[in-house]
Design a protein around this motif. Structure first.
Motif, short mmCIF file in Angstrom:
data_model
loop_
_atom_site.label_atom_id
_atom_site.label_comp_id
_atom_site.label_asym_id
_atom_site.label_seq_id
_atom_site.Cartn_x
_atom_site.Cartn_y
_atom_site.Cartn_z
N THR A 155 0.82 -1.25 -0.03
CA THR A 155 0.50 -0.21 0.27
C THR A 155 1.29 1.25 0.52
OG1 THR A 155 -1.56 -0.84 1.17
CG2 THR A 155 -1.64 1.39 1.12
N ASN A 156 1.97 1.66 0.74
CA ASN A 156 2.49 2.51 1.10
C ASN A 156 3.27 2.29 -0.32
OD1 ASN A 156 5.52 4.29 2.06
ND2 ASN A 156 3.71 3.84 2.92
N VAL A 157 4.18 1.66 -1.11
CA VAL A 157 4.45 1.45 -2.38
C VAL A 157 3.18 2.41 -3.03
CG1 VAL A 157 5.79 0.45 -4.32
CG2 VAL A 157 6.25 -0.65 -2.18
N ALA A 158 2.46 1.91 -3.37
CA ALA A 158 0.87 2.45 -4.35
C ALA A 158 1.58 3.76 -4.00
CB ALA A 158 -0.37 1.41 -3.87
N MET A 159 0.78 4.20 -2.23
CA MET A 159 0.56 5.81 -2.09
C MET A 159 2.22 6.80 -2.68
SD MET A 159 -0.85 5.23 1.50
CE MET A 159 -1.90 5.10 1.50
N ALA A 160 3.59 5.85 -2.75
CA ALA A 160 4.58 6.74 -3.66
C ALA A 160 4.12 6.84 -4.76
CB ALA A 160 5.37 5.87 -2.40
N TYR A 161 4.17 6.04 -5.01
CA TYR A 161 4.01 5.75 -7.06
C TYR A 161 3.18 7.16 -7.04
CZ TYR A 161 3.57 4.94 -11.68
OH TYR A 161 3.48 5.33 -13.01
N HIS A 162 2.35 7.48 -6.78
CA HIS A 162 0.95 8.35 -6.58
C HIS A 162 1.62 9.34 -6.54
CE1 HIS A 162 -3.10 10.87 -6.32
NE2 HIS A 162 -2.70 11.21 -5.41
N VAL A 163 2.46 9.75 -5.66
CA VAL A 163 2.63 11.25 -5.21
C VAL A 163 3.48 11.46 -6.24
CG1 VAL A 163 4.48 12.30 -3.34
CG2 VAL A 163 2.61 10.35 -2.15
N TRP A 164 4.80 10.37 -6.58
CA TRP A 164 5.46 10.45 -7.32
C TRP A 164 4.73 10.82 -8.31
CZ3 TRP A 164 6.50 7.67 -12.14
CH2 TRP A 164 8.02 8.20 -12.66
N LYS A 165 3.77 10.60 -9.22
CA LYS A 165 3.41 11.21 -10.00
C LYS A 165 2.26 12.73 -10.31
CE LYS A 165 2.27 8.98 -13.59
NZ LYS A 165 2.89 9.00 -14.92
N THR A 166 2.34 13.05 -9.08
CA THR A 166 1.38 13.91 -8.54
C THR A 166 2.58 15.04 -8.71
OG1 THR A 166 -0.48 12.60 -7.68
CG2 THR A 166 0.11 15.58 -7.05
N GLY A 167 3.84 14.79 -8.69
CA GLY A 167 5.22 15.28 -8.86
C GLY A 167 5.19 15.39 -10.13
N ASN A 168 5.02 15.42 -11.32
CA ASN A 168 5.53 15.48 -12.17
C ASN A 168 7.10 14.47 -12.51
OD1 ASN A 168 3.81 17.23 -13.30
ND2 ASN A 168 4.48 19.17 -12.22
N ASP A 169 6.40 12.71 -11.96
CA ASP A 169 7.31 11.68 -12.59
C ASP A 169 8.60 12.29 -11.47
OD1 ASP A 169 5.11 11.14 -13.63
OD2 ASP A 169 6.29 10.64 -15.90
N SER A 170 8.63 12.90 -10.64
CA SER A 170 9.51 13.43 -9.82
C SER A 170 9.57 12.62 -8.12
CB SER A 170 9.44 14.82 -10.54
OG SER A 170 9.06 14.84 -9.35
N TRP A 171 11.07 12.72 -7.74
CA TRP A 171 11.18 12.94 -6.35
C TRP A 171 10.84 14.45 -5.46
CZ3 TRP A 171 10.17 8.31 -5.05
CH2 TRP A 171 10.59 6.99 -6.34
N LEU A 172 9.98 14.82 -6.15
CA LEU A 172 9.80 16.21 -5.48
C LEU A 172 9.70 16.68 -4.09
CD1 LEU A 172 9.74 19.69 -6.44
CD2 LEU A 172 6.77 18.87 -7.15
N TYR A 173 8.15 15.17 -3.50
CA TYR A 173 7.85 15.82 -2.45
C TYR A 173 8.72 15.45 -1.23
CZ TYR A 173 4.37 18.12 -4.72
OH TYR A 173 3.23 18.91 -5.55
N TRP A 174 10.08 14.62 -1.39
CA TRP A 174 10.30 13.65 -0.85
C TRP A 174 11.92 14.21 -0.03
CZ3 TRP A 174 7.93 10.91 -4.13
CH2 TRP A 174 6.81 9.83 -3.54
N THR A 175 11.76 14.13 0.80
CA THR A 175 14.01 15.04 1.59
C THR A 175 14.29 14.04 0.98
OG1 THR A 175 12.79 15.19 3.54
CG2 THR A 175 14.81 15.50 3.80
N CYS A 176 14.95 13.00 0.40
CA CYS A 176 15.61 12.40 0.18
C CYS A 176 15.59 12.46 -1.55
CB CYS A 176 15.97 11.20 -0.13
SG CYS A 176 16.31 10.65 2.03
N GLN A 177 16.96 12.42 -2.87
CA GLN A 177 16.57 12.66 -4.13
C GLN A 177 17.57 11.88 -4.52
OE1 GLN A 177 14.16 15.50 -5.99
NE2 GLN A 177 13.88 14.53 -3.75
N PRO A 178 16.77 11.29 -5.62
CA PRO A 178 18.15 10.07 -6.09
C PRO A 178 19.59 11.12 -6.51
CG PRO A 178 16.20 10.61 -7.52
CD PRO A 178 15.83 11.64 -6.30
#
Length: 178
Positions: A155-178
């Motif tokens: 469930t957490n992974v699916a939620m993360a994917y939604h957040v990632w998509k919402t951030g224009n396919d990016s890690w915008l909403y995470w503290t950690c960046q690749p």
């Protein structure tokens, strides 16, 4: 003609396998391991593959199997090795169109891959939860019964994917960046 191959197997002539096993004197055995590939194959001609298998038994107790596969030049294949672990099978699911290595790196940085991780309150009072440390601000994005399962790994992974998509396919909403 486009053909999607989910698993290439020796039977279809699109994977190589080989191996050896110890046997008692006078017996013949072979061991084979298959490399499973996810491959996109594009061709204008029917797929024609030739597979040649040679088995050699020596007087020692080892049997070796070698398989060679020949694929016509008109085939273009994009192949990726299948995920190896249960975690990779979820995070690297082809339905999630993010870079698998990036997702694994971000999740490691966020929670040390602890699906039950819950942060201390952030400066704004919100809390981050789970493998991808999904923040409380996203709670309204899901029905209450789904949010209640935020510490469930899948469930957490699916939620993360939604957040990632919402951030224009990016890690915008995470503290950690690749």
């Amino acid at each position: 003609m486009r053909i999607w191959l989910v698993a290439a197997t020796l039977a279809f002539g699109l994977s190589c396998s080989g191996g050896s096993t110890q046997v008692k004197s006078g017996e013949t055995k072979s061991a084979a391991s298959s490399l499973v590939l996810a491959a996109k194959v594009t061709t204008t001609e029917p797929i024609v593959a030739t597979t040649t298998t040679t088995t050699t038994t020596t007087t020692t107790t080892t049997t070796t199997t070698t398989t060679t596969t020949t694929v016509p030049d008109n085939i273009v294949a994009e192949a990726a090795q299948a995920p190896k672990t249960a975690v990779e099978r979820v995070v690297c699911n082809p339905a999630y169109r993010w870079d698998c290595e990036e997702a694994l790196a971000v999740s490691w940085c966020e929670s040390s891959h602890n699906a039950k991780a819950v942060s201390k309150p952030n400066r704004n009072g919100t809390i981050d939860r789970g493998w991808f440390q999904i923040n409380d601000v996203w709670e309204d994005a899901w029905p209450a019964h789904v949010w209640a399962k935020i510490l469930d790994f899948e469930t957490n992974v699916a939620m993360a994917y939604h957040v990632w998509k919402t951030g224009n396919d990016s890690w915008l909403y995470w503290t950690c960046q690749p």
